[in-house]
Design an enzyme around this catalytic site. Structure first.
Site, PDB file in Angstrom:
ATOM      1  N   ARG A  17     -15.035 -11.556 -14.791  1.00 52.50           N
ATOM      2  CA  ARG A  17     -13.851 -10.690 -14.962  1.00 52.50           C
ATOM      3  C   ARG A  17     -13.206 -10.904 -16.341  1.00 52.50           C
ATOM      4  O   ARG A  17     -11.983 -10.950 -16.480  1.00 52.50           O
ATOM      5  CB  ARG A  17     -12.840 -10.921 -13.835  1.00 52.50           C
ATOM      6  N   GLY A 422       5.759  -3.807   1.730  1.00 48.75           N
ATOM      7  CA  GLY A 422       5.211  -4.988   2.397  1.00 48.75           C
ATOM      8  C   GLY A 422       5.045  -6.203   1.516  1.00 48.75           C
ATOM      9  O   GLY A 422       5.575  -7.268   1.797  1.00 48.75           O
ATOM     10  N   SER A 423       4.307  -6.067   0.428  1.00 52.32           N
ATOM     11  CA  SER A 423       4.019  -7.244  -0.400  1.00 52.32           C
ATOM     12  C   SER A 423       5.098  -7.443  -1.459  1.00 52.32           C
ATOM     13  O   SER A 423       5.711  -6.484  -1.939  1.00 52.32           O
ATOM     14  CB  SER A 423       2.653  -7.105  -1.072  1.00 52.32           C
ATOM     15  N   GLU A 474       3.973 -11.145   2.479  1.00 52.07           N
ATOM     16  CA  GLU A 474       2.504 -11.186   2.433  1.00 52.07           C
ATOM     17  C   GLU A 474       1.953 -12.204   1.428  1.00 52.07           C
ATOM     18  O   GLU A 474       0.897 -11.989   0.831  1.00 52.07           O
ATOM     19  CB  GLU A 474       1.930  -9.789   2.152  1.00 52.07           C
ATOM     20  N   CYS A 633      -1.229   6.185   0.325  1.00 50.02           N
ATOM     21  CA  CYS A 633      -1.232   6.485  -1.102  1.00 50.02           C
ATOM     22  C   CYS A 633      -1.408   7.978  -1.282  1.00 50.02           C
ATOM     23  O   CYS A 633      -2.148   8.616  -0.531  1.00 50.02           O
ATOM     24  CB  CYS A 633      -2.359   5.742  -1.819  1.00 50.02           C
ATOM     25  N   HIS A 684       3.378   0.934 -10.138  1.00 49.24           N
ATOM     26  CA  HIS A 684       2.220   0.651 -10.988  1.00 49.24           C
ATOM     27  C   HIS A 684       2.624   0.452 -12.447  1.00 49.24           C
ATOM     28  O   HIS A 684       1.798   0.089 -13.276  1.00 49.24           O
ATOM     29  CB  HIS A 684       1.202   1.785 -10.882  1.00 49.24           C
TER      30      HIS A 684
END
EC number: 2.1.1.14
Length: 745
Positions: A17, A422-423, A474, A633, A684
């Site tokens: 990566r 949630g996160s 989370e 989404c 984002h």
């Protein structure tokens, strides 16, 4: 005649990566532009070397991107919105278009066809195009000079590029005339530089096509290829080409690439309608999307039939290899051998093509392979439960209006209730503790203690912000699918099986190798702990069956319907346990609900039938006092609003901030009378939206949606954001909600 091989879409992230690290270091001012571009060039050369050493004949170029290949084309052809002109540095402007800045909203991002890859949607203002930067030529020259190899540049075709901008057909026709000279100039320059072959991707050709689209494509390629000496190949993938006879026999190109794995009708069309004798058939015979080993016997049988139609065949992958991890070898010692031996990733696909080529050209024996057998991982109890499902009886009772009144009376929430998806931010510390736990450096007790401390922090912050419905954050979850796959039976988790989702974001799709079932609680412990800390309701949050399936690699021996039902039954057990333990709101996230939708309309009803049933199967048996939420989404919401309504979720939150105008238009034509939260800001992007921006979105929304049903939330989870921007954004979100409530007093 000896056949050749080619490939396309090789993963660009690097075996470790490297692209992700370089991008994030650049964005955080840790490396210079020069260092970032050096990493990029190194990866381009490294990837080409891997392909070259595998024995593939025609090596691709111009497939690398620092963020997204559609964005690359927008920049290349000067389709840059005016608001970004204030940024003088081209690279910073490029990233601003993708990610936004504090002052400049990013371009919309959405899914590429029915995959989990996200692209940056072109935002075409001026309708004037110009070739500003010849990236294909630059990469062609880089590999020519570095490896002494003449590559096959790959570009996205004008038809697919314009369709990716989500324009109506009138505008596509008008803009095609404007963009054609820029494309033509690009090809002329490549031709003059010694490029002999070019691949032009036109996956939009697999969508249902109108007659005017067929005529437009025919005209475009007649003009585009006129006077060129280089060979132009059109590559399609993900499905069978529409209007096969009209397009394949009329387009002025040297050859066509077809997906013969997911586009079975391509094979039927070739065998029944024939194939032009003057064109090359690029046969996509090894999968670019699923990780299962190629069955050489099946492929050789198919090729025998194709050779009866044409002898001008080149072997290739069926769809871009970007959807696969780089190599199975990185999993040795991690995944059990009997599962590992069933798999084939990007590098193994290269090897498979070379094996097939040698078998055809030289008569080399195909290696002996055991057939892939999933049945050894089956469970009779799971099969029995699936066979007893009555699909017509999967319904919640009573009707929504009565349920919702009961729920809101019990929950005592204000008008415009606020929540998050949630996160919460996963800091370096969170990631380090998780890695240390997985690597055996800390005990389970130490890890749990840390996670519970993070939950305490998150609950306290949410209470201080005065958010109405809380989440536990989370922190224990690496990924919304991987977390559940690790705990459910029937899944294998890779160690290095990274696949690019967008930009620097990578995911590791789990592999479904057998029947799926739940043998222990999945989310109960963390959710109950968070609820014990606050009198406010805490949502139990789970990923839904369709998303788990869509973001995993499914087995191939049973239908996707059956796999989804297996997952749904496992999740249902978790939902009922959360409810039994006192959790009043349970959210089943289905961000990939539309993602798996077949590209052909005549296959879509059957898909929605089982996806809707999967959601209902998970939730139908809860009490009417238990409020079921879902999160999705955005992707062409207008087209499927009736299907989303059929889920019968009490509240749905939608990722819509980058496309709020399109989302809202859906409610002009459809009366959505269930609870709904349209994301009021884009997570984002790192920018903190103002209270006024959010109020504007809420005002537009409640002009079409009953305010008593409207929830206020970000458009997605906050895992990838920093705490400072998260708290600032949520503070403004709560202020926006309170301002709206004051107006109603």
């Amino acid at each position: 005649m000896k056949i050749k091989t080619t490939v396309f879409g090789y993963p660009r992230i690097g075996p470790k990566r490297e692209l992700k690290k370089a991008l994030e270091d650049y964005w955080n001012w840790k490396i210079s532009k020069v260092e970032l571009l050096e990493t990029a060039n190194s990866l381009i050369i490294q990837n080409a070397k891997v392909i070259q050493s595998s024995g593939v004949d025609l090596i691709p170029s111009n497939e690398f991107s620092l963020y997204d290949f559609i964005l690359d084309h927008s920049v290349m052809f000067n389709a840059v919105p005016k608001r970004f002109n204030r940024i003088s540095d081209p690279l910073d402007r490029y990233f601003a278009m993708a990610r936004g800045t504090q002052e400049l909203p990013a371009l919309e991002m959405t899914k590429w066809f029915n995959t989990n890859y996200h692209y940056i949607v072109p935002e075409i203002e001026d309708e004037e195009f110009e070739l500003m930067e010849n990236k294909p030529l630059r990469e062609f020259a880089l590999l020519r000079d570095s490896l002494s190899v003449k590559t096959k540049p790959v570009i996205v075709g004008p038809f697919t590029y314009l369709k990716s901008a989500k324009l109506n057909m009138d505008r596509v026709e008008r803009l095609s005339e404007k963009i054609l000279p820029a494309y033509k100039k690009l090809l002329i320059k490549l031709d003059a530089a010694g490029v002999e072959e070019i691949q032009i991707d036109e996956p939009a050709m697999v969508m249902d096509m109108e007659e005017r689209e067929i005529e437009l494509l025919t005209g475009l390629y007649r003009e585009l290829t006129k006077g060129l000496t280089l060979k132009v190949y059109i590559q399609t993938y993900y499905e069978a080409v529409s209007a096969y006879e009209k397009l394949v026999f009329s387009l002025s190109v040297h050859g066509f690439g077809f997906d013969l794995v997911d586009g079975k009708e391509n094979l039927e069309n070739i065998l029944t309608l024939g194939f032009p004798s003057d064109k090359v058939l690029i046969a996509g015979v090894v999968s670019g999307r699923d990780p299962w080993r190629t069955d050489f016997t099946v492929v050789m049988s198919m090729l025998e039939r194709l050779f009866r139609v044409t002898d001008k065949i080149m072997l290739s992958n069926s769809s871009p290899l970007i959807h696969l991890p780089i190599t199975v070898e990185a999993e040795r010692g991690h995944i059990q051998e009997d599962i590992l031996n069933m798999l084939s990733f990007a590098n193994e696909r290269l090897e498979e093509l070379t094996i097939l080529k040698r078998a055809i050209n030289d008569g080399a024996a195909l290696p002996a392979r055991k057939s892939i057998v999933h049945e050894i991982f089956s469970k009779a109890e799971v099969r029995s439960k699936i066979s007893s499902i009555d699909e017509k009886a999967i319904l919640r009772k009573p009707e929504f209006q009565e349920r919702y009144r009961m729920q809101m009376d019990s929950l005592k929430l204000p008008l415009f209730p606020t929540t998050t998806i949630g996160s919460f931010p996963q800091t370096k510390e969170v990631r380090k503790f998780r890695a240390d736990y997985k690597n055996g450096k800390i005990t389970e007790e130490e890890y749990k203690k840390f996670i519970f401390q993070e939950i305490e922090k998150a609950v306290k912050i949410q209470e201080e912000l005065d958010i109405d419905v809380l989440v536990h954050g989370e922190f224990e979850r690496t990924d919304m699918v991987e977390f559940f796959a690790e705990k459910l039976k029937g899944f294998a988790i890779t160690k290095n099986g990274w696949v690019q989702s967008y930009g620097s974001r990578c995911v590791r799709p789990p592999v479904i190798y057998g029947d799926v079932w739940r043998d222990k609680a999945l989310t109960v412990e963390e959710t109950l702990y968070a609820q014990s800390l606050t009198p406010r309701p805490v949502k139990g949050i789970m990923t839904g069956a369709v998303t788990i399936l869509q973001w995993s690699y499914p087995r191939k021996d049973i239908s996707r319907r059956e796999i989804a039902y297996q997952i749904a039954l496992a999740l249902k057990e978790e939902v009922l346990e959360l409810e039994k333990r006192g959790i009043k709101i349970i959210q089943i996230d289905e961000p990939a609900f539309r993602e798996g939708l077949p590209l052909k309309r005549n296959k879509q009803d059957e898909y929605f039938d089982w996806t809707i049933n999967s959601f209902r199967l998970t939730t139908a048996d809860v009490s009417p006092f238990t409020q079921i939420h879902t999160h999705m989404c955005y992707s062409d919401f207008n087209e499927i609003i009736d299907r989303i309504y059929a889920l019968d979720a009490d509240v749905i939150s939608i990722e819509a901030s980058r496309s709020k105008g399109e989302i809202l238009s859906a409610f002009e034509n459809f009366r959505y009378d269930h609870g709904i939260g349209l994301g009021v800001y884009d997570i984002h992007s790192p920018r903190v939206p103002s209270v006024e921006e959010m109020i504007e979105i809420i005002e537009r929304s409640v002009s079409l949606i009953d305010k008593s049903l409207f929830w206020i939330n970000p458009d997605c989870g906050l895992k990838t954001r920093g705490w400072q921007e998260t708290v600032a954004s949520l503070k403004n979100m709560v202020l926006a909600a309170k301002a709206m409530r004051k107006r109603e007093v």
